[in-house]
Design an enzyme around this catalytic site. Sequence first.
Site, PDB file in Angstrom:
ATOM      1  N   HIS A 106      45.110  21.160  39.489  1.00 54.65           N
ATOM      2  CA  HIS A 106      45.108  21.752  38.139  1.00 54.65           C
ATOM      3  C   HIS A 106      45.809  20.850  37.135  1.00 54.65           C
ATOM      4  O   HIS A 106      46.310  19.779  37.481  1.00 54.65           O
ATOM      5  CB  HIS A 106      45.750  23.149  38.172  1.00 54.65           C
ATOM      6  CG  HIS A 106      47.173  23.170  38.679  1.00 54.65           C
ATOM      7  ND1 HIS A 106      48.244  22.771  37.921  1.00 54.65           N
ATOM      8  CD2 HIS A 106      47.691  23.551  39.882  1.00 54.65           C
ATOM      9  CE1 HIS A 106      49.355  22.916  38.618  1.00 54.65           C
ATOM     10  NE2 HIS A 106      49.047  23.378  39.822  1.00 54.65           N
TER      11      HIS A 106
ATOM     12  N   ASP B 299      40.924  58.569  30.704  1.00 52.55           N
ATOM     13  CA  ASP B 299      42.286  58.747  30.230  1.00 52.55           C
ATOM     14  C   ASP B 299      43.226  57.600  30.560  1.00 52.55           C
ATOM     15  O   ASP B 299      44.391  57.809  30.884  1.00 52.55           O
ATOM     16  CB  ASP B 299      42.866  60.070  30.786  1.00 52.55           C
ATOM     17  CG  ASP B 299      43.886  60.646  29.809  1.00 52.55           C
ATOM     18  OD1 ASP B 299      43.894  60.203  28.648  1.00 52.55           O
ATOM     19  OD2 ASP B 299      44.677  61.508  30.210  1.00 52.55           O
TER      20      ASP B 299
ATOM     21  N   ARG C 108      54.708  25.180  43.363  1.00 51.80           N
ATOM     22  CA  ARG C 108      54.589  24.803  41.950  1.00 51.80           C
ATOM     23  C   ARG C 108      55.931  25.080  41.309  1.00 51.80           C
ATOM     24  O   ARG C 108      56.611  26.047  41.680  1.00 51.80           O
ATOM     25  CB  ARG C 108      53.474  25.597  41.265  1.00 51.80           C
ATOM     26  CG  ARG C 108      53.351  25.343  39.770  1.00 51.80           C
ATOM     27  CD  ARG C 108      52.021  25.831  39.164  1.00 51.80           C
ATOM     28  NE  ARG C 108      51.871  27.268  39.162  1.00 51.80           N
ATOM     29  CZ  ARG C 108      51.135  27.956  40.013  1.00 51.80           C
ATOM     30  NH1 ARG C 108      50.462  27.316  40.965  1.00 51.80           N
ATOM     31  NH2 ARG C 108      51.054  29.277  39.955  1.00 51.80           N
TER      32      ARG C 108
ATOM     33  N   HIS D  58      48.076  30.156  27.260  1.00 50.22           N
ATOM     34  CA  HIS D  58      47.394  28.863  27.083  1.00 50.22           C
ATOM     35  C   HIS D  58      47.106  28.784  25.589  1.00 50.22           C
ATOM     36  O   HIS D  58      46.047  29.192  25.120  1.00 50.22           O
ATOM     37  CB  HIS D  58      46.107  28.804  27.916  1.00 50.22           C
ATOM     38  CG  HIS D  58      46.393  28.876  29.396  1.00 50.22           C
ATOM     39  ND1 HIS D  58      45.460  29.245  30.316  1.00 50.22           N
ATOM     40  CD2 HIS D  58      47.517  28.595  30.108  1.00 50.22           C
ATOM     41  CE1 HIS D  58      45.995  29.213  31.529  1.00 50.22           C
ATOM     42  NE2 HIS D  58      47.249  28.823  31.427  1.00 50.22           N
TER      43      HIS D  58
ATOM     44  N   HIS E 267      45.020  31.359  41.363  1.00 49.43           N
ATOM     45  CA  HIS E 267      45.059  32.577  40.544  1.00 49.43           C
ATOM     46  C   HIS E 267      45.209  33.810  41.420  1.00 49.43           C
ATOM     47  O   HIS E 267      44.467  34.783  41.276  1.00 49.43           O
ATOM     48  CB  HIS E 267      43.798  32.689  39.667  1.00 49.43           C
ATOM     49  CG  HIS E 267      43.897  31.846  38.433  1.00 49.43           C
ATOM     50  ND1 HIS E 267      42.906  31.771  37.494  1.00 49.43           N
ATOM     51  CD2 HIS E 267      44.879  31.044  37.992  1.00 49.43           C
ATOM     52  CE1 HIS E 267      43.283  30.944  36.526  1.00 49.43           C
ATOM     53  NE2 HIS E 267      44.476  30.489  36.807  1.00 49.43           N
TER      54      HIS E 267
ATOM     55  N   ASP F  95      54.972  32.993  39.689  1.00 49.51           N
ATOM     56  CA  ASP F  95      54.568  32.446  38.398  1.00 49.51           C
ATOM     57  C   ASP F  95      54.454  33.644  37.467  1.00 49.51           C
ATOM     58  O   ASP F  95      53.474  34.388  37.518  1.00 49.51           O
ATOM     59  CB  ASP F  95      53.222  31.714  38.538  1.00 49.51           C
ATOM     60  CG  ASP F  95      52.768  31.078  37.228  1.00 49.51           C
ATOM     61  OD1 ASP F  95      53.378  31.364  36.182  1.00 49.51           O
ATOM     62  OD2 ASP F  95      51.794  30.290  37.266  1.00 49.51           O
TER      63      ASP F  95
HETATM   64  N1  GLY Z   1      50.409  31.237  34.731  1.00 50.13           N
HETATM   65  C1  GLY Z   1      49.464  30.529  34.019  1.00 50.13           C
HETATM   66  C2  GLY Z   1      49.814  29.129  33.917  1.00 50.13           C
HETATM   67  O1  GLY Z   1      50.816  28.687  34.443  1.00 50.13           O
HETATM   68  O2  GLY Z   1      49.163  28.397  33.245  1.00 50.13           O
HETATM   69 MN    MN Z   2      52.532  29.766  34.948  1.00 54.51          MN
HETATM   70 MN    MN Z   3      51.479  27.575  32.718  1.00 58.11          MN
END
Ligand code: GLY
Ligand code: MN
Ligand code: MN
Length: 442
Positions: free
Chosen positions: A327, A35, A411, A338, A220, A237
């Site tokens: 990254h 459910d 970031r 993305h 992540h 983020d």
């Molecule tokens: N939150 C995924 C990215 O910044 O690419």
């Molecule tokens: Mn992001």
């Molecule tokens: Mn991003």
Amino acid sequence: MHEHNRKKLFELFQPSADALIYLKGGTVLHRYNTDFEYSFRQESNFMYLTGVKEPDFQLIMDIKDQTWHLVLPRRDSKFAVWMGYVHPPEYYKETFGPDSVLFEDQLELVFSRRSPETVYCLGDETADVLRGFNLTANTDTLPEALAYCRSIKSEAELEHLRIASKIAGEAHIIAMKAAGAAGFEYEVKAAYEYHTKRNGLLHEPYSGIFASGANSAILHYVENNRAIPKNSHFLIDAGTEVEGYAADITRTFPVSGRFENPLSDLYDIVLKAIRETISGARPGVKMEDLQLHACRVILDGLKGLGLVHGRIEDMMEINLFALFFPHGLGHFLGLDTHDVGGYLKGVEPIDRPGLRFLRARRTLEKGMVITIEPGLYMIPALLEPAFKDKTNKPFLNESKLRKLLGFGGIRIEDNLVITETGYENMTPVPKSRERIEEVMAG
Ligand code: GLY
Ligand code: MN
Ligand code: MN
């Protein structure tokens, strides 16, 4: 908007070609317990071409006569009992304006009457359906064609992206203010989502990251469930989605509302990296060159703090930046976080640490929407081996860096539209230390 999108796609094909385009929309996803079903979110290409937000639909576009046809699921009265509606075909005709509507069990009839030379589709599942009707399925062309269309946004698409950024930006500010009194990361997430959801924006475009202290270096981190250490800093983020179009914003700030070292010094490096890369964003510029610039700024900043030493060019040569900024600098943003179109056919990721995760290896053009998101992290899993590595070791101030191993990361991420001469920054959240302190002080 969707009519414009279909026209843009049609224009890529020979107008009189004896060919169809065939797409399946999304279906409802269930979780592994009883459910529970995920709230339905349409598959992005289907959304782009139709605007239909219901599951189990299909689409046929006829390239020969430039018409489009919505294929409806056959829903019975049981569906109305459990789901609350069964709309008649006329509803879909009036709401979305296709040239015709038909039911899925009439597909066979359509394909037997109109048996084109080629049917363009996106993947194996639709290709199998087509082969079942003895049709020739082409899965190569359509993904490229849709990525091409979607990578340059129309003004209507930009409006949705701007609203998404605006509301996500407001939520960031609310969550920043809530962080001071919060005991756990999920309290900050709840404050964020209260704002997006009370604005009717019910979909997250990606799993938001609400990370305190050392967790902010986990790229992540989505558990968002740990106690917030005293005097730590926080990384959010998170975005939201408007008509499928995403915002993707990151901010990093001290939980106390006052920047202190080591956060202040490291923060200023990332701030410089994002400011300089944003101001370099304009048509004709390559994303990879912006990323390389950010890498230099980060190495230069670390050198200024005595955390690394040597010539910047020598450090660039051995990709030392990737220990701290592993990254990509950014990606296309649209119906997918993305978004598609980051790599043209035949272009491969750069075979270099850090840069290989750049998700848009494109030369910027007017109408592209990108994120710029440099970061600086102290990641034990990268630094510990580097302290022992003979190539990296000579450049690293091990004793100083060791003191920062539990620091976490920073970031900063904004969302830009590339314009004729530069960019429009859609992200309405302060970045400077002074402005963040002011906001957090209320
Ligand atoms: N939150 C995924 C990215 O910044 O690419
Ligand atoms: Mn992001
Ligand atoms: Mn991003």
